[in-house]
Design a protein around this motif. Structure first.
Motif, PDB file in Angstrom:
ATOM      1  N   ASP A 150     -26.515  13.694 -64.864  1.00  0.00           N
ATOM      2  CA  ASP A 150     -25.779  12.600 -65.494  1.00  0.00           C
ATOM      3  C   ASP A 150     -24.887  13.233 -66.551  1.00  0.00           C
ATOM      4  OD1 ASP A 150     -24.870  10.480 -67.060  1.00  0.00           O
ATOM      5  OD2 ASP A 150     -26.693   9.330 -66.782  1.00  0.00           O
ATOM      6  N   ASN A 151     -23.584  13.344 -66.226  1.00  0.00           N
ATOM      7  CA  ASN A 151     -22.658  14.001 -67.147  1.00  0.00           C
ATOM      8  C   ASN A 151     -22.538  13.269 -68.465  1.00  0.00           C
ATOM      9  OD1 ASN A 151     -21.879  16.313 -65.840  1.00  0.00           O
ATOM     10  ND2 ASN A 151     -20.275  15.312 -64.680  1.00  0.00           N
ATOM     11  N   ALA A 152     -22.604  11.948 -68.424  1.00  0.00           N
ATOM     12  CA  ALA A 152     -22.468  11.165 -69.648  1.00  0.00           C
ATOM     13  C   ALA A 152     -23.604  11.483 -70.622  1.00  0.00           C
ATOM     14  CB  ALA A 152     -22.445   9.684 -69.325  1.00  0.00           C
ATOM     15  N   THR A 176     -20.360  21.192 -71.641  1.00  0.00           N
ATOM     16  CA  THR A 176     -20.243  20.040 -70.742  1.00  0.00           C
ATOM     17  C   THR A 176     -20.591  20.484 -69.334  1.00  0.00           C
ATOM     18  OG1 THR A 176     -17.910  20.499 -70.367  1.00  0.00           O
ATOM     19  CG2 THR A 176     -18.458  18.951 -72.124  1.00  0.00           C
ATOM     20  N   GLY A 189     -15.392  17.662 -61.731  1.00  0.00           N
ATOM     21  CA  GLY A 189     -15.167  16.677 -62.785  1.00  0.00           C
ATOM     22  C   GLY A 189     -16.503  16.164 -63.277  1.00  0.00           C
ATOM     23  N   ASN A 190     -16.681  14.879 -63.236  1.00  0.00           N
ATOM     24  CA  ASN A 190     -17.929  14.271 -63.688  1.00  0.00           C
ATOM     25  C   ASN A 190     -18.887  13.943 -62.545  1.00  0.00           C
ATOM     26  OD1 ASN A 190     -17.311  14.323 -66.428  1.00  0.00           O
ATOM     27  ND2 ASN A 190     -16.124  12.439 -66.260  1.00  0.00           N
ATOM     28  N   ARG A 191     -18.557  14.378 -61.370  1.00  0.00           N
ATOM     29  CA  ARG A 191     -19.384  14.034 -60.209  1.00  0.00           C
ATOM     30  C   ARG A 191     -20.023  15.283 -59.610  1.00  0.00           C
ATOM     31  NH1 ARG A 191     -15.900   9.557 -56.771  1.00  0.00           N
ATOM     32  NH2 ARG A 191     -15.653   8.042 -58.474  1.00  0.00           N
ATOM     33  N   THR A 192     -21.160  15.074 -58.984  1.00  0.00           N
ATOM     34  CA  THR A 192     -21.814  16.162 -58.270  1.00  0.00           C
ATOM     35  C   THR A 192     -20.934  16.633 -57.135  1.00  0.00           C
ATOM     36  OG1 THR A 192     -23.982  15.281 -58.802  1.00  0.00           O
ATOM     37  CG2 THR A 192     -23.849  16.826 -56.958  1.00  0.00           C
ATOM     38  N   TRP A 240     -20.450  20.907 -59.974  1.00  0.00           N
ATOM     39  CA  TRP A 240     -19.778  19.667 -60.338  1.00  0.00           C
ATOM     40  C   TRP A 240     -18.297  19.714 -59.999  1.00  0.00           C
ATOM     41  CZ3 TRP A 240     -23.710  16.787 -62.269  1.00  0.00           C
ATOM     42  CH2 TRP A 240     -24.800  17.498 -62.771  1.00  0.00           C
ATOM     43  N   SER A 299     -19.269  19.784 -66.487  1.00  0.00           N
ATOM     44  CA  SER A 299     -18.283  19.808 -65.416  1.00  0.00           C
ATOM     45  C   SER A 299     -17.823  21.207 -65.033  1.00  0.00           C
ATOM     46  CB  SER A 299     -17.073  18.956 -65.814  1.00  0.00           C
ATOM     47  OG  SER A 299     -16.468  19.484 -66.978  1.00  0.00           O
ATOM     48  N   SER A 300     -18.002  22.198 -65.895  1.00  0.00           N
ATOM     49  CA  SER A 300     -17.479  23.516 -65.573  1.00  0.00           C
ATOM     50  C   SER A 300     -18.562  24.557 -65.277  1.00  0.00           C
ATOM     51  CB  SER A 300     -16.609  24.022 -66.722  1.00  0.00           C
ATOM     52  OG  SER A 300     -17.353  24.068 -67.919  1.00  0.00           O
ATOM     53  N   ASN A 345     -25.323  14.422 -70.392  1.00  0.00           N
ATOM     54  CA  ASN A 345     -25.532  15.877 -70.389  1.00  0.00           C
ATOM     55  C   ASN A 345     -26.972  16.228 -70.024  1.00  0.00           C
ATOM     56  OD1 ASN A 345     -23.092  17.106 -70.761  1.00  0.00           O
ATOM     57  ND2 ASN A 345     -23.429  17.666 -72.889  1.00  0.00           N
TER      58      ASN A 345
END
Length: 127
Positions: free
Chosen positions: A76-78, A28, A55-58, A53, A30-31, A80
């Motif tokens: 776009d995390n959703a 993912t 969380g899910n944001r830049t 990142w 986020s990490s 990947n």
């Protein structure tokens, strides 16, 4: 195992635009820190732009001076997926562009710090 697949390269005239995509699987966003590098014939692989990142944001982006103001990295995390929007392209931007990631949330500008690489996508800018 992380897999990265780039797409979107091609041939474009100077002053034109391209958008590269990097689809990631097996992790993912986020990490991990992610980045774009490029390598022209006979030259070393060089840093283009990187992203971290929260969380899910830049959280933060980083750029080489040579592309600052012309290229934009995003993700776009959703999905990947990471992107590189390249505008005002110059012949000196011609290179194979690589997507990469590392098992840490810190962006480095040297390729030896990265753990996973895509196969690369060719970008050719004609004058």
């Amino acid at each position: 195992q992380v897999q990265l697949v780039e797409s979107g390269g091609g041939l474009v005239q100077a002053g034109g635009s391209l958008r590269l995509s990097c689809a990631a699987s097996g992790r993912t966003f986020s990490s991990y820190a992610m980045a774009w590098f490029r390598q022209a014939p006979g030259k070393e692989r060089e840093f283009v732009q990187g992203i971290t990142w929260s969380g899910n944001r830049t959280y933060r982006t980083y750029s080489a001076d040579s592309v600052k103001g012309r290229f934009t990295i995003s993700g776009d995390n959703a999905k990947n997926t990471m992107y590189l929007q390249m505008n005002s392209l110059k012949p000196e931007d011609t290179a194979v562009y690589y997507c990469t990631t590392r098992r840490s949330g810190i962006v480095y500008r040297s390729p030896e710090y990265y753990d996973y690489w895509g196969q690369g996508t060719q970008v050719t800018v004609s004058s």
